[in-house]
Design a protein around this motif. Structure first.
Motif, PDB file in Angstrom:
ATOM      1  N   ILE A 171       0.838  -1.201   0.000  1.00 18.07           N
ATOM      2  CA  ILE A 171       0.000   0.000   0.000  1.00 18.07           C
ATOM      3  C   ILE A 171       0.870   1.246   0.000  1.00 18.07           C
ATOM      4  O   ILE A 171       0.619   2.205  -0.742  1.00 18.07           O
ATOM      5  CB  ILE A 171      -0.953  -0.011   1.211  1.00 18.07           C
ATOM      6  CG1 ILE A 171      -1.967  -1.142   1.079  1.00 18.07           C
ATOM      7  CG2 ILE A 171      -1.666   1.331   1.357  1.00 18.07           C
ATOM      8  CD1 ILE A 171      -2.863  -1.323   2.289  1.00 18.07           C
ATOM      9  N   THR A 172       1.898   1.252   0.826  1.00 19.44           N
ATOM     10  CA  THR A 172       2.809   2.393   0.880  1.00 19.44           C
ATOM     11  C   THR A 172       3.480   2.610  -0.466  1.00 19.44           C
ATOM     12  O   THR A 172       3.572   3.745  -0.948  1.00 19.44           O
ATOM     13  CB  THR A 172       3.877   2.162   1.966  1.00 19.44           C
ATOM     14  OG1 THR A 172       3.238   2.010   3.228  1.00 19.44           O
ATOM     15  CG2 THR A 172       4.843   3.328   2.035  1.00 19.44           C
ATOM     16  N   ALA A 173       3.932   1.530  -1.107  1.00 16.09           N
ATOM     17  CA  ALA A 173       4.590   1.638  -2.407  1.00 16.09           C
ATOM     18  C   ALA A 173       3.636   2.160  -3.470  1.00 16.09           C
ATOM     19  O   ALA A 173       3.999   3.016  -4.290  1.00 16.09           O
ATOM     20  CB  ALA A 173       5.149   0.278  -2.822  1.00 16.09           C
ATOM     21  N   ALA A 174       2.408   1.668  -3.458  1.00 21.05           N
ATOM     22  CA  ALA A 174       1.428   2.116  -4.447  1.00 21.05           C
ATOM     23  C   ALA A 174       1.095   3.591  -4.262  1.00 21.05           C
ATOM     24  O   ALA A 174       0.966   4.345  -5.241  1.00 21.05           O
ATOM     25  CB  ALA A 174       0.160   1.272  -4.343  1.00 21.05           C
ATOM     26  N   GLY A 175       0.949   4.014  -3.004  1.00 22.25           N
ATOM     27  CA  GLY A 175       0.664   5.419  -2.738  1.00 22.25           C
ATOM     28  C   GLY A 175       1.765   6.338  -3.219  1.00 22.25           C
ATOM     29  O   GLY A 175       1.523   7.380  -3.833  1.00 22.25           O
ATOM     30  N   ARG A 176       3.008   5.937  -2.954  1.00 25.56           N
ATOM     31  CA  ARG A 176       4.135   6.749  -3.408  1.00 25.56           C
ATOM     32  C   ARG A 176       4.182   6.827  -4.934  1.00 25.56           C
ATOM     33  O   ARG A 176       4.479   7.877  -5.510  1.00 25.56           O
ATOM     34  CB  ARG A 176       5.450   6.151  -2.862  1.00 25.56           C
ATOM     35  CG  ARG A 176       6.645   7.060  -3.028  1.00 25.56           C
ATOM     36  CD  ARG A 176       6.802   8.099  -1.945  1.00 25.56           C
ATOM     37  NE  ARG A 176       5.845   9.160  -1.898  1.00 25.56           N
ATOM     38  CZ  ARG A 176       5.981  10.347  -2.475  1.00 25.56           C
ATOM     39  NH1 ARG A 176       7.037  10.614  -3.179  1.00 25.56           N
ATOM     40  NH2 ARG A 176       5.078  11.279  -2.313  1.00 25.56           N
ATOM     41  N   GLN A 177       3.851   5.714  -5.587  1.00 23.09           N
ATOM     42  CA  GLN A 177       3.861   5.714  -7.044  1.00 23.09           C
ATOM     43  C   GLN A 177       2.805   6.668  -7.607  1.00 23.09           C
ATOM     44  O   GLN A 177       3.058   7.398  -8.570  1.00 23.09           O
ATOM     45  CB  GLN A 177       3.625   4.298  -7.583  1.00 23.09           C
ATOM     46  CG  GLN A 177       3.691   4.225  -9.103  1.00 23.09           C
ATOM     47  CD  GLN A 177       3.428   2.836  -9.634  1.00 23.09           C
ATOM     48  OE1 GLN A 177       2.703   2.056  -9.016  1.00 23.09           O
ATOM     49  NE2 GLN A 177       4.006   2.505 -10.778  1.00 23.09           N
ATOM     50  N   VAL A 178       1.624   6.672  -7.006  1.00 24.50           N
ATOM     51  CA  VAL A 178       0.572   7.591  -7.453  1.00 24.50           C
ATOM     52  C   VAL A 178       1.055   9.033  -7.347  1.00 24.50           C
ATOM     53  O   VAL A 178       0.900   9.831  -8.278  1.00 24.50           O
ATOM     54  CB  VAL A 178      -0.714   7.387  -6.623  1.00 24.50           C
ATOM     55  CG1 VAL A 178      -1.702   8.530  -6.866  1.00 24.50           C
ATOM     56  CG2 VAL A 178      -1.359   6.052  -6.961  1.00 24.50           C
ATOM     57  N   ASN A 179       1.653   9.377  -6.220  1.00 28.01           N
ATOM     58  CA  ASN A 179       2.085  10.755  -6.009  1.00 28.01           C
ATOM     59  C   ASN A 179       3.264  11.130  -6.904  1.00 28.01           C
ATOM     60  O   ASN A 179       3.374  12.277  -7.344  1.00 28.01           O
ATOM     61  CB  ASN A 179       2.435  10.970  -4.540  1.00 28.01           C
ATOM     62  CG  ASN A 179       1.216  10.919  -3.644  1.00 28.01           C
ATOM     63  OD1 ASN A 179       0.105  11.196  -4.074  1.00 28.01           O
ATOM     64  ND2 ASN A 179       1.413  10.550  -2.384  1.00 28.01           N
ATOM     65  N   GLU A 180       4.145  10.171  -7.179  1.00 34.39           N
ATOM     66  CA  GLU A 180       5.324  10.472  -7.986  1.00 34.39           C
ATOM     67  C   GLU A 180       5.018  10.544  -9.477  1.00 34.39           C
ATOM     68  O   GLU A 180       5.747  11.201 -10.227  1.00 34.39           O
ATOM     69  CB  GLU A 180       6.418   9.430  -7.723  1.00 34.39           C
ATOM     70  CG  GLU A 180       7.044   9.578  -6.335  1.00 34.39           C
ATOM     71  CD  GLU A 180       8.067   8.496  -6.017  1.00 34.39           C
ATOM     72  OE1 GLU A 180       8.211   7.561  -6.841  1.00 34.39           O
ATOM     73  OE2 GLU A 180       8.713   8.579  -4.950  1.00 34.39           O
ATOM     74  N   THR A 181       3.962   9.885  -9.935  1.00 30.11           N
ATOM     75  CA  THR A 181       3.622   9.920 -11.358  1.00 30.11           C
ATOM     76  C   THR A 181       2.687  11.075 -11.713  1.00 30.11           C
ATOM     77  O   THR A 181       2.444  11.326 -12.899  1.00 30.11           O
ATOM     78  CB  THR A 181       2.969   8.603 -11.796  1.00 30.11           C
ATOM     79  OG1 THR A 181       1.823   8.328 -10.969  1.00 30.11           O
ATOM     80  CG2 THR A 181       3.952   7.437 -11.680  1.00 30.11           C
ATOM     81  N   GLN A 182       2.175  11.772 -10.715  1.00 28.66           N
ATOM     82  CA  GLN A 182       1.235  12.870 -10.992  1.00 28.66           C
ATOM     83  C   GLN A 182       1.823  13.958 -11.904  1.00 28.66           C
ATOM     84  O   GLN A 182       1.129  14.425 -12.823  1.00 28.66           O
ATOM     85  CB  GLN A 182       0.755  13.482  -9.676  1.00 28.66           C
ATOM     86  CG  GLN A 182      -0.317  14.533  -9.847  1.00 28.66           C
ATOM     87  CD  GLN A 182      -0.659  15.203  -8.523  1.00 28.66           C
ATOM     88  OE1 GLN A 182       0.133  15.967  -7.986  1.00 28.66           O
ATOM     89  NE2 GLN A 182      -1.826  14.888  -7.996  1.00 28.66           N
ATOM     90  N   PRO A 183       3.067  14.422 -11.692  1.00 31.17           N
ATOM     91  CA  PRO A 183       3.592  15.470 -12.587  1.00 31.17           C
ATOM     92  C   PRO A 183       3.556  15.077 -14.057  1.00 31.17           C
ATOM     93  O   PRO A 183       3.177  15.882 -14.923  1.00 31.17           O
ATOM     94  CB  PRO A 183       5.028  15.668 -12.086  1.00 31.17           C
ATOM     95  CG  PRO A 183       4.973  15.296 -10.645  1.00 31.17           C
ATOM     96  CD  PRO A 183       4.013  14.136 -10.591  1.00 31.17           C
ATOM     97  N   ALA A 184       3.949  13.846 -14.373  1.00 28.02           N
ATOM     98  CA  ALA A 184       3.944  13.399 -15.766  1.00 28.02           C
ATOM     99  C   ALA A 184       2.523  13.330 -16.307  1.00 28.02           C
ATOM    100  O   ALA A 184       2.264  13.687 -17.469  1.00 28.02           O
ATOM    101  CB  ALA A 184       4.625  12.042 -15.885  1.00 28.02           C
ATOM    102  N   GLU A 185       1.586  12.878 -15.487  1.00 25.65           N
ATOM    103  CA  GLU A 185       0.199  12.773 -15.935  1.00 25.65           C
ATOM    104  C   GLU A 185      -0.393  14.146 -16.242  1.00 25.65           C
ATOM    105  O   GLU A 185      -1.053  14.339 -17.268  1.00 25.65           O
ATOM    106  CB  GLU A 185      -0.633  12.057 -14.872  1.00 25.65           C
ATOM    107  CG  GLU A 185      -0.280  10.588 -14.705  1.00 25.65           C
ATOM    108  CD  GLU A 185      -1.044   9.931 -13.575  1.00 25.65           C
ATOM    109  OE1 GLU A 185      -1.816  10.644 -12.886  1.00 25.65           O
ATOM    110  OE2 GLU A 185      -0.866   8.722 -13.357  1.00 25.65           O
ATOM    111  N   VAL A 186      -0.154  15.113 -15.356  1.00 22.43           N
ATOM    112  CA  VAL A 186      -0.699  16.455 -15.572  1.00 22.43           C
ATOM    113  C   VAL A 186      -0.028  17.121 -16.763  1.00 22.43           C
ATOM    114  O   VAL A 186      -0.694  17.757 -17.590  1.00 22.43           O
ATOM    115  CB  VAL A 186      -0.530  17.314 -14.298  1.00 22.43           C
ATOM    116  CG1 VAL A 186      -0.890  18.772 -14.589  1.00 22.43           C
ATOM    117  CG2 VAL A 186      -1.416  16.771 -13.179  1.00 22.43           C
ATOM    118  N   ALA A 187       1.291  16.973 -16.874  1.00 21.67           N
ATOM    119  CA  ALA A 187       1.990  17.565 -18.014  1.00 21.67           C
ATOM    120  C   ALA A 187       1.494  16.958 -19.326  1.00 21.67           C
ATOM    121  O   ALA A 187       1.320  17.668 -20.328  1.00 21.67           O
ATOM    122  CB  ALA A 187       3.497  17.364 -17.866  1.00 21.67           C
TER     123      ALA A 187
END
Length: 451
Positions: free
Chosen positions: A284-300
């Protein structure tokens, strides 16, 4: 105020970064005689002029007060720590290029302490560390000195912008192996805060610190995942969050937004590293971090697709990034771990010919320039003639910004993208040729554009 006969009144703080300097000043203000050790000469030069090297409300005044009273001294070595019976290590623990926590600074500081140690001294580790660091790294280095010592782990848990207040209000976790050491450390911190919480092992205290920040990271990740769904479903994440928890005590979902900073971007990785070495994978911790770390690329990527669909959007746009510090509430000028950096990197990849501006209510112009942006003195100046303005933190200036006026100053077509949902994208009334788009409302934005 500290009694004059208190045995542990002389304290040495190693590391005068955010954690160390605020603690050192607070302890000196409480009556301790504190010597701070800092290897960075530029930091010491500023302190010598009574100027902290970061923004923190009330710190400048207290710093000057305790220095003028002779209760706080500082230098590059432990020479001023010869009378200290308490050593507090507060140096940084960044992640290395391999994604694992670096302990070299802690090891170096511990060796400095070991060289200065006398029998019976107390050593407190306060830096954020991997599970087992106090027992497995710090204690053995100290033991090489041949001296008898007490050791404790007492984590820092303050919020930037409120550190001096919270040092005097938040419960202080005390991790030690014996009641005698716990009582000694608790007595010291008892002169700062009325509440100390003793836990039974060093590792328990280390875990509490990591859990505090990882819990927040995972919670924010869930909000950002909900924003993804809302983007796809053409509904508003802001409306889902605010309406859903109104008067309903069992859901307290925060608004989505960028998750970074000097703690949240690294502490989950530190926790996962320690857990993995104990044979536990934290899915769960790993998945949460991945969501937060991929957000910049998704928004861009979304902004690239949106602007390509807009007739007249230039191939060499002017793009303004607003709110560069890692957070805006409480206000700080701290750029460590700011999500503005990965957002900037992703946007540069997608808009390679863009001209770049930057605005922040607190960050100094020179720091904005070193970030790679041309600094603007105001929001109005930042958006004037811009094609895209991106709001990256939640500073109060953005909550109250005159959105129609700012949009009117932009080139056409112009987009204001808001990571923090300061306005309801369905309700704003902007000049023709401009649009307001918020995180978690991408579908609604495309619909508004198509109409």
């Amino acid at each position: 105020m500290l009694p004059k006969n208190f045995p542990d009144r002389n304290v040495c703080v190693l590391g005068l970064g955010y954690v160390g300097l605020t603690l050192a000043v607070a302890m000196a203000d409480a009556g301790f005689q504190v010597h701070g050790v800092e290897v960075r000469k530029d930091v010491l030069d500023k302190l010598g002029k009574g100027i902290p090297h970061f923004f923190e409300p009330g710190l400048t005044e207290k710093l000057r007060h305790v220095v003028s009273r002779g209760r706080f001294t500082f230098g590059q070595t432990t020479e001023g720590c010869d009378r200290a019976s308490v050593f507090i290590i507060t140096v940084g623990t960044p992640l290395g290029k391999d994604g694992k926590i670096r302990t070299d600074m802690i090891e170096a500081a511990t060796r400095q302490v070991a060289a200065q140690l006398n029998d019976g001294d107390l050593v407190i580790l306060r830096s954020t560390v991997k599970l087992g660091t106090t027992r497995g790294i710090v204690a053995p280095i100290l033991a090489e000195s041949g001296k008898r010592f007490d050791i404790a782990f007492c984590p820092e848990r303050t919020l930037e912008g409120q550190a001096l207040i919270e040092l005097n209000q938040l419960p202080q976790i005390i991790g030690a192996e014996t009641m005698e050491v716990s009582a000694r450390a608790a007595q010291i911190f008892g002169f700062l805060t009325p509440t100390t919480v003793k836990v039974s092992t060093l590792e328990t205290a280390e875990m509490i610190k990591l859990v505090d920040n990882t819990y927040r990271d995972v919670t924010f990740a869930f909000s950002n995942e909900i924003a993804r769904v809302c983007n796809a479903m053409e509904i508003s994440a802001m409306e889902v969050v605010r309406a859903g928890k109104l008067g309903y005590p069992r859901t307290n979902l925060p608004l989505p937004g960028p998750v970074g900073g000097p703690c949240l971007e690294k502490d989950p990785h530190i926790l996962m590293q320690g857990a993995r070495e104990a044979g536990v994978e934290m899915a769960i911790t790993a998945a949460g971090r991945q969501v937060n770390e991929t957000q910049p690329a998704e928004v861009a990527g979304f902004l690239e697709t949106l602007t390509k669909s807009m007739q007249g959007f230039p191939s060499s746009p002017t793009i303004s990034l607003m709110g560069l510090a890692f957070k805006g509430r409480p206000a700080t000028d701290d750029l460590r771990g700011t999500m503005a950096k990965p957002v900037f990197d992703e946007l540069r990849n997608r808009f390679p010919k863009a001209r770049w501006r930057g605005f922040d209510a607190v960050v100094a112009p020179d720091d904005i320039r070193s970030f790679g942006l041309e600094p603007s003195d105001s929001m109005s100046e930042a958006v004037h003639g811009a094609n895209l303005a991106v709001i990256l933190n939640n500073h109060p200036v953005f909550t109250s910004m005159p959105l129609p006026d700012l949009a009117g100053r932009m080139d056409r077509p112009g987009i204001i993208y808001d990571f923090w949902n300061n306005f309801n994208s369905r309700d704003v009334d902007l000049p023709e040729g401009t649009a307001y788009v918020a995180l978690g409302s991408h579908g609604a934005a495309r619909f508004a554009h198509a109409s």
